[in-house]
Enzyme design. Structure first.
Site, mmCIF file in Angstrom:
data_model
loop_
_atom_site.group_PDB
_atom_site.id
_atom_site.type_symbol
_atom_site.label_atom_id
_atom_site.label_comp_id
_atom_site.label_asym_id
_atom_site.label_seq_id
_atom_site.Cartn_x
_atom_site.Cartn_y
_atom_site.Cartn_z
ATOM 1 N N LYS A 10 0.850 -1.209 0.000
ATOM 2 C CA LYS A 10 0.000 0.000 0.000
ATOM 3 C C LYS A 10 0.877 1.247 0.000
ATOM 4 C CE LYS A 10 0.850 1.372 4.494
ATOM 5 N NZ LYS A 10 1.633 2.568 4.830
ATOM 6 N N ASP A 134 -2.444 -1.298 10.617
ATOM 7 C CA ASP A 134 -2.618 -1.153 9.161
ATOM 8 C C ASP A 134 -3.275 -2.368 8.512
ATOM 9 O OD1 ASP A 134 -1.390 1.276 9.277
ATOM 10 O OD2 ASP A 134 0.504 0.631 8.363
HETATM 11 O O1 C5P Z 1 -0.093 -1.054 15.078
HETATM 12 P P1 C5P Z 1 1.320 -1.279 14.684
HETATM 13 O O2 C5P Z 1 1.930 -2.447 15.418
HETATM 14 O O3 C5P Z 1 1.533 -1.372 13.220
HETATM 15 O O4 C5P Z 1 2.137 0.005 15.149
HETATM 16 C C1 C5P Z 1 3.538 0.003 15.250
HETATM 17 C C2 C5P Z 1 3.965 1.206 16.063
HETATM 18 O O5 C5P Z 1 3.772 2.407 15.299
HETATM 19 C C3 C5P Z 1 3.207 1.435 17.356
HETATM 20 O O6 C5P Z 1 3.751 0.709 18.404
HETATM 21 C C4 C5P Z 1 3.345 2.939 17.562
HETATM 22 O O7 C5P Z 1 4.622 3.249 18.084
HETATM 23 C C5 C5P Z 1 3.321 3.469 16.130
HETATM 24 N N1 C5P Z 1 1.983 3.901 15.698
HETATM 25 C C6 C5P Z 1 1.429 5.040 16.230
HETATM 26 N N2 C5P Z 1 0.186 5.437 15.818
HETATM 27 C C7 C5P Z 1 -0.488 4.742 14.875
HETATM 28 C C8 C5P Z 1 0.059 3.572 14.321
HETATM 29 C C9 C5P Z 1 1.309 3.183 14.757
HETATM 30 O O8 C5P Z 1 2.032 5.710 17.084
HETATM 31 N N3 C5P Z 1 -1.686 5.173 14.481
#
Ligand code: C5P
Length: 272
Positions: A10, A134
């Site tokens: 994406k 995501d």
């Molecule tokens: O949800 P995911 O594991 O992909 O997110 C990875 C990291 O990216 C989170 O631990 C956070 O530090 C950051 N993040 C964030 N806000 C979001 C998505 C991700 O701060 N909306």
């Protein structure tokens, strides 16, 4: 039974960070689009779980989002089938292209297909948010407006398909570090201009990414000088997508991966 599915990357056509939340995540407003830079995943029912990947730098233990998706699927459905899964990796990691998230969504879709399609796509989408922000997007039509920490997904109608280049420099970026480097964002209502039909490409994560690695800013400027009308970092980087008529000269980029892609979408009852 064996099933092979593609797992698309994406890009974020815009990404607005609205603020930091009490749970540590950031509140987002972003327009996501799938592109035909794809991994290929093969699934087989098996006497034990096994995960292999053509890219040896990618962990194949329980930290891989594919393994997390298998565990999540079994927990939610109560089924106890075991799977042999192989990932043919083409999407670069630490690129902001959602490769791992896409692999996890593809896995949930595949396991549901292979076990009698008992779960609705909507449920797979809701469950997937437990393992990554995501992942729910990949259950959309391929073009979606994402809010919350990314997991609130609204599919929107197809945008005119565009050819684009994706450039991934050797250096990668860690998503948590990019968010951590972001200064307190100020809401200015910018994304509404896109929704009102003005293509306004921007990414609030470029600034912290450029702070972390100033060479990325140089790369963006270099690509703009090549004539592209839009050059934008995708997600938390470090890849850029380039739209318009520019000159993509491979010899300028010894250590960069370059991909020529198009927007893709999926129809309601089939995977990409
Ligand atoms: O949800 P995911 O594991 O992909 O997110 C990875 C990291 O990216 C989170 O631990 C956070 O530090 C950051 N993040 C964030 N806000 C979001 C998505 C991700 O701060 N909306």
């Amino acid at each position: 039974m064996e099933l092979t599915l593609i797992s698309p990357a994406k890009i974020n056509l815009f990404l607005k960070v609205l603020g930091k939340r009490a749970d540590g995540f950031h509140e987002l407003s972003s327009l996501f689009q799938t592109v035909d830079l794809c991994d290929k995943l093969t699934f087989q029912t098996h006497h034990e779980d096994s995960l292999t990947c053509t890219d040896s730098s990618i962990p194949t233990d329980n930290t891989n989002l594919v393994s997390k998706a298998v565990i999540l699927f079994r927990k939610k459905t109560g089924l106890n089938a075991l799977f042999k899964i192989h990932i043919e990796k083409n999407i670069p990691s630490q690129a902001g292209l959602g490769g791992g998230s896409s692999n996890a969504a593809t896995t949930l879709w595949a396991l549901n297909e292979m076990t009698g399609k008992k779960v609705t796509t909507e449920n797979l989408q809701i469950w997937s948010a437990e393992i990554g922000s995501d992942i729910p997007f990949f259950f959309s039509s391929g073009t979606a407006y994402c809010q919350g920490r990314g997991e609130k997904v609204t599919s929107i109608s197809a945008m005119k398909s565009k050819k684009l280049w994706i450039v991934k420099p050797q250096m990668g970026l860690s998503t948590p570090l990019v968010y951590k480097t972001l200064e307190a964002p100020l809401w200015d209502g910018t994304e509404h201009s896109w929704l009102n039909d003005r293509e306004n490409y921007f990414n609030d994560l470029e600034k912290p990414a450029f702070q972390l690695n100033p060479k990325l800013k140089e790369l963006k400027e270099f690509l703009l000088q090549k004539g592209f009308s839009t050059v934008l970092m995708s997600g938390s980087g470090s890849s850029f997508f380039c739209l318009g008529e520019g000159e993509m000269n491979y010899s300028c980029f010894d250590n960069h991966n370059i991909f020529k892609t198009n927007y893709i979408r999926r129809t309601e009852d089939s995977w990409f």
